[in-house]
Scaffold this active site. Structure first.
Site, PDB file in Angstrom:
ATOM      1  N   GLU A  22      46.609 -36.626  17.286  1.00  0.00           N
ATOM      2  CA  GLU A  22      47.928 -37.238  17.443  1.00  0.00           C
ATOM      3  C   GLU A  22      48.647 -37.247  16.099  1.00  0.00           C
ATOM      4  O   GLU A  22      48.052 -37.671  15.104  1.00  0.00           O
ATOM      5  CB  GLU A  22      47.771 -38.669  17.966  1.00  0.00           C
ATOM      6  CG  GLU A  22      49.078 -39.310  18.357  1.00  0.00           C
ATOM      7  CD  GLU A  22      48.910 -40.694  18.959  1.00  0.00           C
ATOM      8  OE1 GLU A  22      49.563 -41.633  18.460  1.00  0.00           O
ATOM      9  OE2 GLU A  22      48.112 -40.845  19.917  1.00  0.00           O
ATOM     10  N   HIS A  79      53.035 -41.645  22.644  1.00  0.00           N
ATOM     11  CA  HIS A  79      52.644 -42.924  22.050  1.00  0.00           C
ATOM     12  C   HIS A  79      53.852 -43.859  21.912  1.00  0.00           C
ATOM     13  O   HIS A  79      54.211 -44.286  20.812  1.00  0.00           O
ATOM     14  CB  HIS A  79      51.980 -42.716  20.686  1.00  0.00           C
ATOM     15  CG  HIS A  79      51.135 -43.892  20.273  1.00  0.00           C
ATOM     16  ND1 HIS A  79      50.113 -43.781  19.369  1.00  0.00           N
ATOM     17  CD2 HIS A  79      51.181 -45.207  20.630  1.00  0.00           C
ATOM     18  CE1 HIS A  79      49.552 -44.980  19.182  1.00  0.00           C
ATOM     19  NE2 HIS A  79      50.197 -45.856  19.940  1.00  0.00           N
ATOM     20  N   ARG A 108      43.858 -45.885  22.546  1.00  0.00           N
ATOM     21  CA  ARG A 108      43.819 -45.027  21.380  1.00  0.00           C
ATOM     22  C   ARG A 108      43.280 -43.661  21.789  1.00  0.00           C
ATOM     23  O   ARG A 108      42.340 -43.553  22.580  1.00  0.00           O
ATOM     24  CB  ARG A 108      42.942 -45.635  20.272  1.00  0.00           C
ATOM     25  CG  ARG A 108      43.562 -46.839  19.577  1.00  0.00           C
ATOM     26  CD  ARG A 108      44.749 -46.430  18.727  1.00  0.00           C
ATOM     27  NE  ARG A 108      45.326 -47.527  17.970  1.00  0.00           N
ATOM     28  CZ  ARG A 108      46.349 -48.267  18.369  1.00  0.00           C
ATOM     29  NH1 ARG A 108      46.890 -48.037  19.570  1.00  0.00           N
ATOM     30  NH2 ARG A 108      46.833 -49.221  17.606  1.00  0.00           N
TER      31      ARG A 108
END
Length: 316
Positions: A257, A276, A229
């Site tokens: 993000e 991602h 993360r």
């Protein structure tokens, strides 16, 4: 009769026949309210990727008999506060191990062997040799968050002749024989590793775990890979190390993000970024459909839901 809601016909086809006591209905809560004639019958809701949002869980909350929500991701912190009261949330732990491990290996090889540098030279039409790039073989890798994904990463790195150790909340020997250090010992462990892989979830205990002190403990020239993360890494501290030329980074997740246009990470030296994508497994894959079948068996037998991570407390 057990009623299972799946987001589309492709997932239904991949699941196939689940037994005479199971009905499949098509419902994607991202797009519509629950069908009126199914609202009171749905027991298990299988959500598609990128499913977060109060309106989605609000729609599920109008179905009074839902027992389990199956999400497609291993991480669930983004929805923990909005799961309807009394409904079990099950994550997809184990489904994405292979894909995340593959991407980790790809990032490690690309970064160590400087593939972005060569791709840039190709675009410029320049024969630009750098024959002394460090190999991945014979390096030492530390996997921070040594669970099922960590084990999958370790197996692939070992196939490239990498020495692998792990980090978890407490020291132990993992089922695959890996030495796992306690997170409290990171400062003394980090200097011994050329590659550090972050695969932890994000919570209070891991927020900014990779801070200036963590990065300073990594040896010169080391590579940080983050497939966990984004908020586990202090972006400003990482940028400082990258601009100093001391460390390399390969990031599948970032903070913030999505990474906005013009953010300094885009142009930071020795930094490879992917958006991602490491762990997105299609829901027709056998690893996901096997998990849904296990959920059906548990409902049939009145057993605990596989991969249950919490019971919701948000009001319906």
């Amino acid at each position: 009769m057990i009623t299972v809601a799946v987001p589309d016909q492709q997932v239904a086809d991949a699941l196939g026949d689940l037994g005479d006591d199971v009905r499949l209905v098509l419902w994607n809560p991202k797009e519509t309210d629950a069908p009126d004639d199914e609202r009171d019958r749905i027991d298990l809701v299988c959500l598609p990727h990128l499913h977060g949002g109060r309106h989605i869980y609000g729609r599920i909350g109008t179905c009074p008999n839902v027992k389990v929500i199956q999400i497609p991701s291993a991480g669930y912190e983004h929805v923990a506060a909005i799961v309807p009261d009394g409904v079990v949330l099950a994550n997809a732990r184990g489904v994405h191990d292979t894909r995340v491990a593959e991407m980790t290996l790809a990032l490690a090889l690309a970064s160590r062997r400087r593939l972005p540098q060569y791709l840039d030279a190709q675009r410029r039409g320049v024969w630009e040799q750098d024959p002394w790039t460090p190999p991945l073989a014979d390096s030492r890798a530390l996997v921070v968050g040594y669970g099922s994904i960590g084990e999958a990463i370790g197996a692939r790195l070992r196939a490239c002749e990498v020495h692998v150790e792990g980090v978890a909340r407490s020291a132990r020997v993992a089922p695959d024989g890996t030495t796992v250090h306690a997170v409290a010992d990171l400062a003394t462990v980090l200097p011994g590793f050329d590659v550090v892989v972050i695969v932890t979830p994000h919570d209070e205990s891991t927020d900014r775990l990779v801070d200036a002190g963590f990065l300073a403990a990594m040896p010169d020239g080391a590579l940080l890979i983050n497939v966990g993360r984004g908020k586990v890494v202090d972006t400003d501290a990482l940028l400082a190390e990258l601009h100093a030329g001391r460390l390399h980074a390969a990031l599948d997740v970032t903070d913030p993000e999505p990474l906005p246009q013009g953010h300094p990470l885009w142009s930071a030296p020795n930094c490879l970024i992917t958006p991602h994508v490491a762990g997105f497994e299609v829901l027709t894959n056998r690893r996901y459909t096997d998990l849904v079948r296990r959920q059906v068996v548990a409902l049939r037998e009145g057993a605990e839901a596989p991969n249950a991570v919490m019971v919701g407390s948000a009001p319906r």
